[in-house]
Design an enzyme around this catalytic site. Structure first.
Site, PDB file in Angstrom:
ATOM      1  N   GLU A  98       0.824  -1.209   0.000  1.00  0.00           N
ATOM      2  CA  GLU A  98       0.000   0.000   0.000  1.00  0.00           C
ATOM      3  C   GLU A  98       0.857   1.256   0.000  1.00  0.00           C
ATOM      4  O   GLU A  98       0.589   2.212  -0.734  1.00  0.00           O
ATOM      5  CB  GLU A  98      -0.926  -0.017   1.226  1.00  0.00           C
ATOM      6  CG  GLU A  98      -1.681   1.281   1.484  1.00  0.00           C
ATOM      7  CD  GLU A  98      -2.661   1.666   0.394  1.00  0.00           C
ATOM      8  OE1 GLU A  98      -3.209   2.778   0.453  1.00  0.00           O
ATOM      9  OE2 GLU A  98      -2.877   0.867  -0.545  1.00  0.00           O
ATOM     10  N   HIS A 101       2.606   1.936  -3.303  1.00  0.00           N
ATOM     11  CA  HIS A 101       1.623   2.516  -4.233  1.00  0.00           C
ATOM     12  C   HIS A 101       1.483   4.020  -3.987  1.00  0.00           C
ATOM     13  O   HIS A 101       1.439   4.822  -4.936  1.00  0.00           O
ATOM     14  CB  HIS A 101       0.282   1.810  -4.049  1.00  0.00           C
ATOM     15  CG  HIS A 101      -0.820   2.372  -4.897  1.00  0.00           C
ATOM     16  ND1 HIS A 101      -0.757   2.452  -6.269  1.00  0.00           N
ATOM     17  CD2 HIS A 101      -2.031   2.892  -4.554  1.00  0.00           C
ATOM     18  CE1 HIS A 101      -1.851   2.986  -6.743  1.00  0.00           C
ATOM     19  NE2 HIS A 101      -2.644   3.277  -5.725  1.00  0.00           N
ATOM     20  N   HIS A 276     -20.346  -6.891 -17.345  1.00  0.00           N
ATOM     21  CA  HIS A 276     -18.985  -6.577 -17.804  1.00  0.00           C
ATOM     22  C   HIS A 276     -18.602  -7.468 -18.975  1.00  0.00           C
ATOM     23  O   HIS A 276     -18.012  -7.003 -19.957  1.00  0.00           O
ATOM     24  CB  HIS A 276     -18.000  -6.775 -16.643  1.00  0.00           C
ATOM     25  CG  HIS A 276     -16.565  -6.591 -17.032  1.00  0.00           C
ATOM     26  ND1 HIS A 276     -16.071  -5.416 -17.531  1.00  0.00           N
ATOM     27  CD2 HIS A 276     -15.513  -7.452 -16.999  1.00  0.00           C
ATOM     28  CE1 HIS A 276     -14.771  -5.538 -17.783  1.00  0.00           C
ATOM     29  NE2 HIS A 276     -14.411  -6.773 -17.474  1.00  0.00           N
ATOM     30  N   HIS A 334      -4.251  -7.685 -17.306  1.00  0.00           N
ATOM     31  CA  HIS A 334      -5.535  -7.272 -17.884  1.00  0.00           C
ATOM     32  C   HIS A 334      -5.803  -5.799 -17.583  1.00  0.00           C
ATOM     33  O   HIS A 334      -6.289  -5.057 -18.442  1.00  0.00           O
ATOM     34  CB  HIS A 334      -6.650  -8.148 -17.316  1.00  0.00           C
ATOM     35  CG  HIS A 334      -7.957  -8.018 -18.033  1.00  0.00           C
ATOM     36  ND1 HIS A 334      -8.110  -8.252 -19.387  1.00  0.00           N
ATOM     37  CD2 HIS A 334      -9.198  -7.664 -17.585  1.00  0.00           C
ATOM     38  CE1 HIS A 334      -9.363  -8.063 -19.734  1.00  0.00           C
ATOM     39  NE2 HIS A 334     -10.041  -7.692 -18.666  1.00  0.00           N
TER      40      HIS A 334
END
Length: 370
Positions: A98, A101, A276, A334
């Site tokens: 975290e 990031h 989706h 992805h």
């Protein structure tokens, strides 16, 4: 703590700035923009890694970690939380994921500040005549990245509320789009056929469809609905399975809960996944059609080919995540594929307007060479 965090942001930006400084490119500003584009794609992918490893609450406060600038200083608090809940969201590894990031995000912010300062300096130096150094977009980018940071904070403080996390993802993609537009504006492009005008609207529609699909994909990820359908092309052996659209697409609710506070039923997760998946077919068909059309336009052949390859790879990785039960590495790829599509479609939208942009770009090259 805030000073320490600011130092970490500057340190995160030092390597990209060094790459720009030692580059042989005579236009350092252009190089800075494209290095920032590359780092933003990395940030989006690392954000996906953070989300997919359940590290979003690795440090349950913001901007620091238990009031400290790094997990080393917060080690006692993290260890206590991990001992109390061994399977909970707080571990030493998740705290580091975290915080890394956040450091990367601060690094991007520092690069955008540098970009804005250079743009203002060059624009004023040129007596406000150099369009390519117009400072308004870099200045807007600074405000935009601050907004993105605010949603990053709310992601933590609102405990991964799906609508906040999804908006955070969309803003990240929006930041990439704006940076890609700015970067493409700095490049001298070869002549493009006047027929490019015919794809202006289709290219804009494609970008809009892509962002809609990214929002749906973010909704899948933030609601942990990726494995709601384990077969393909059917879902639970049916074309249209049992679904709960009302609860699935209620936006303002807590993670895993309905608006009434009940546990989210499985048919709601199925609805999220199915929508989706179905919309992906629309996006792939439309972008594929656009790519074939672009390949027939002089000056845009390579753009069409790259777009066709990117949408094909994205479709394959999407299917593979279902067949392979959503492996982490493939899921991150992805997300990266979606970012690449945003980049390519943004560049295509710019190139479709190249007759009005070409002259300022040539002026930029002459100015940078001088």
């Amino acid at each position: 703590m805030l000073i320490q965090l600011a130092i970490m942001g500057v340190l995160a930006a030092m390597l990209p700035l060094a790459v720009v400084w030692v580059s042989s490119d005579t236009n350092k500003y252009r190089k800075l923009v494209w290095v920032t584009v590359f780092l933003t794609i990395d940030l989006i992918m690392f954000g996906a890694f953070t989300r997919l490893t359940d590290s979003g609450l690795g440090c349950p406060d913001w901007p620091g970690c238990y009031g400290h600038a790094n997990p080393v200083q917060a080690h006692a608090h993290i260890s206590a939380a991990e001992a109390a809940m061994p399977e909970g969201p707080v571990t030493v590894m998740k705290a580091w994921i975290e915080m890394v990031h956040r450091y990367l995000a601060m690094g991007v912010g520092v690069l955008i500040i540098a970009m804005m300062v250079i743009a203002w300096r060059m624009w004023l130096k040129s007596k406000r005549t150099e369009h390519a150094f117009s400072p308004w977009l870099p200045t807007f980018l600074l405000g935009f990245v601050c907004l993105q940071g605010a949603f990053g904070a709310w992601t933590v403080t609102l405990k991964l509320q799906p609508v906040i996390v999804t908006t955070h993802l969309l803003l990240g993609m929006g930041l990439l789009m704006l940076l890609a537009w700015l970067g493409t504006r700095q490049v001298v492009h070869p002549p493009v056929s006047p027929r490019a005008v015919s794809i202006r609207v289709p290219a804009a529609v494609a970008l809009g469809l892509l962002f809609t699909q990214i929002a749906l994909g973010g909704w899948v990820s933030t609601n942990y609905a990726a494995l709601a359908c384990l077969d393909f092309p059917l879902c639970h052996g049916q074309v249209v399975p049992q679904m709960d659209f009302e609860n699935g697409f209620t936006l303002w609710r807590h993670l895993g809960k309905t608006a009434d506070g009940e546990f989210l039923p499985f048919p709601a997760l199925t609805a999220i996944h199915w929508v989706h998946r179905m919309f992906a077919l629309v996006v792939v068909a439309y972008v594929g059609w656009l790519a074939f059309r672009v390949r027939k336009i002089t000056g845009l052949e390579r753009a069409g080919t790259w777009l066709l390859v990117a949408v094909g790879v994205q479709f394959l990785t999407g299917m593979s995540t279902v067949f392979l039960k959503w492996p982490l590495a493939l899921a991150v790829v992805h997300n990266g594929g979606a970012a690449v599509l945003v980049l390519l479609l943004t560049m295509l939208n710019f190139l479709a307007r190249i007759p009005s942009q070409a002259a300022p770009n040539r002026a930029t090259t002459r100015l940078s060479a001088a």
